[in-house]
Design a protein around this motif. Structure first.
Motif, PDB file in Angstrom:
ATOM      1  N   VAL A  47       1.852   0.145 -14.389  1.00 44.94           N
ATOM      2  CA  VAL A  47       0.954   1.059 -13.665  1.00 44.94           C
ATOM      3  C   VAL A  47       0.381   0.393 -12.573  1.00 44.94           C
ATOM      4  CG1 VAL A  47      -1.309   2.028 -13.869  1.00 44.94           C
ATOM      5  CG2 VAL A  47       0.146   2.077 -15.793  1.00 44.94           C
ATOM      6  N   MET A  48       0.175  -1.050 -12.477  1.00 44.80           N
ATOM      7  CA  MET A  48      -0.201  -1.546 -11.082  1.00 44.80           C
ATOM      8  C   MET A  48       0.496  -1.711 -10.009  1.00 44.80           C
ATOM      9  SD  MET A  48      -3.307  -3.147 -11.693  1.00 44.80           S
ATOM     10  CE  MET A  48      -3.099  -4.749 -10.194  1.00 44.80           C
ATOM     11  N   GLU A  49       2.008  -1.610 -10.559  1.00 45.74           N
ATOM     12  CA  GLU A  49       2.971  -1.438  -9.494  1.00 45.74           C
ATOM     13  C   GLU A  49       2.863   0.108  -8.690  1.00 45.74           C
ATOM     14  OE1 GLU A  49       7.801  -1.637  -8.793  1.00 45.74           O
ATOM     15  OE2 GLU A  49       7.034  -2.088 -10.694  1.00 45.74           O
ATOM     16  N   ALA A  50       2.774   1.006  -9.843  1.00 42.50           N
ATOM     17  CA  ALA A  50       2.647   2.263  -9.253  1.00 42.50           C
ATOM     18  C   ALA A  50       1.577   2.640  -8.235  1.00 42.50           C
ATOM     19  CB  ALA A  50       2.579   3.280 -10.380  1.00 42.50           C
ATOM     20  N   MET A  51       0.277   2.009  -8.562  1.00 43.12           N
ATOM     21  CA  MET A  51      -0.994   1.907  -7.777  1.00 43.12           C
ATOM     22  C   MET A  51      -0.960   1.247  -6.578  1.00 43.12           C
ATOM     23  SD  MET A  51      -3.876   1.221 -10.788  1.00 43.12           S
ATOM     24  CE  MET A  51      -5.153   1.701  -9.803  1.00 43.12           C
ATOM     25  N   ALA A  52       0.141   0.417  -6.453  1.00 43.89           N
ATOM     26  CA  ALA A  52       0.402  -0.552  -5.251  1.00 43.89           C
ATOM     27  C   ALA A  52       1.079   0.439  -4.548  1.00 43.89           C
ATOM     28  CB  ALA A  52       0.935  -1.461  -5.400  1.00 43.89           C
ATOM     29  N   LEU A  53       1.959   1.251  -5.088  1.00 45.24           N
ATOM     30  CA  LEU A  53       2.859   1.771  -4.113  1.00 45.24           C
ATOM     31  C   LEU A  53       2.033   3.307  -3.829  1.00 45.24           C
ATOM     32  CD1 LEU A  53       5.826   2.799  -3.377  1.00 45.24           C
ATOM     33  CD2 LEU A  53       6.144   3.928  -5.462  1.00 45.24           C
ATOM     34  N   GLY A  54       1.223   3.719  -4.549  1.00 41.14           N
ATOM     35  CA  GLY A  54       0.263   4.836  -4.255  1.00 41.14           C
ATOM     36  C   GLY A  54      -0.871   4.506  -2.952  1.00 41.14           C
TER      37      GLY A  54
END
Length: 348
Positions: free
Chosen positions: A145-152
């Motif tokens: 989820v952290m990776e997805a948030m970084a992408l977002g």
């Protein structure tokens, strides 16, 4: 009104960048507007796993009080172990729940130091094994989820790696909470209104409806409801902000996910940790996992968030210009545990 539902499956399984970006954009929007969302993890975890955990929890909480007290947090580091009914306090009122707390193991444990003891496990067969398996899965989910948030947030690969280095040895917390029905003469809550102060919370909730309540500020409530007629809100002791309380009832295959105060600092207020409370009217269980930064992580505003705020001023709530100061997560956590809450730490 309802919180958004986001399926993490496409982000996990697709090699198509546009698919992963779409999921990341959904999470970014949810964090920007609500601070809470449902995360569908049916592609990641078998629903039978957390159900088994609640069965084990029920076995422990049904034990005689003297048996439960054998792993009392009072005999440890005031953070790890079992807390009796009403031992935790929020906003000056006793919370009507009991629970067990586990934290990331530490080197050279010392139970005389806050947070620095050893985890105390019930002797119920398979209890430790099954919960440690879930902890492993939730730690991995936190990084996903952290990776997805970084992408977002539009972070560059190098920026993501720097952020990942602040959470790759997460000082996680695992809670098992037992809620009896609120007594008719009880003027408090199963758990009073509070904000989580870490990074990400993944809550597996029992099927009890109308228990978890989330406060949506006026701006977020209007986005969901499509109206500007929101007139009720928080009492003055909680800030007096206009908005509404909505229920976040369990959805099969989903955990409820919310962001903590560290994300407020990382995004310099672009994301907000949202008030929530529990008013439980039946006997059941909740299993929250708190994915937190590393103990020694230096949390400071991210360049990616500054770029968004500069390019899109409308994303800044009420035009606020507050600057968030950097904190070392471990010091921040110790301050919360030792000063803010009677009876030990406060994760709910």
């Amino acid at each position: 009104m309802s919180l958004p539902i986001i399926d993490i499956g496409p982000f996990l399984k697709s090699s198509d960048p546009s698919v992963r970006e779409a999921t990341a954009a959904e999470i970014h929007s949810a964090c920007l507007n609500y601070g809470f969302f449902y995360l569908n993890i049916s592609a990641y975890a078998d629903p039978s796993e957390p159900e088994e955990l609640t069965t084990l929890a029920r076995s422990f909480f049904s034990l005689a009080q003297e048996e439960k007290d054998k792993i009392s947090l009072g005999s440890n580091d005031k953070a790890r172990g079992y807390a009796r009914l009403k031992e935790n306090v929020t906003n000056g009122k006793a919370d009507n729940h009991e629970g067990i707390d586990f934290y990331r193991p530490v080197e050279n444990p010392d139970k005389s130091k806050p947070l620095w003891g050893e985890n105390l496990w019930p002797t119920i067969p398979a209890f430790k094994e099954k919960y440690e398996q879930w902890i492993g899965k939730m730690k991995a989910l936190g990084l996903i989820v952290m990776e997805a948030m970084a992408l977002g947030l539009g972070m560059t690969p190098d920026e993501w790696q720097q952020l990942r280095g602040q959470v790759d040895d997460s000082f996680w917390v695992m809670r098992i909470i037992g809620y009896p029905p609120l007594p008719t003469d009880h003027d408090g809550f199963s758990c009073g209104a509070h904000r989580d102060y870490g990074c990400l919370t993944f809550l597996y909730a029992d099927p009890t409806p109308n228990a978890l309540q989330v406060f949506l500020p006026k701006r977020a409530a209007e986005i969901i409801n499509g109206t500007s007629s929101i007139t009720n809100g928080l009492p003055s002791e909680e800030g007096g902000e206009e908005g509404v309380w909505i229920t976040a009832d369990p959805i099969p295959g989903c955990v409820v996910c919310n962001i903590g105060e560290m994300w407020e600092i990382w995004t310099n207020g672009l994301y907000r940790s949202t008030l929530h409370r529990v008013i439980h009217r039946s006997s059941n269980y909740r299993i929250p996992f708190f994915f937190e930064p590393n103990f020694d992580a230096n949390i400071s505003p991210l360049a990616a968030a500054a770029r968004i705020k500069s390019a899109q001023p409308s994303t800044v709530p009420n035009g606020e210009t507050k600057e968030y100061k950097p904190v070392v997560y471990g010091k921040f956590l110790l301050g919360k545990v030792t000063n803010n809450f009677a009876g030990g730490s406060k994760y709910d």
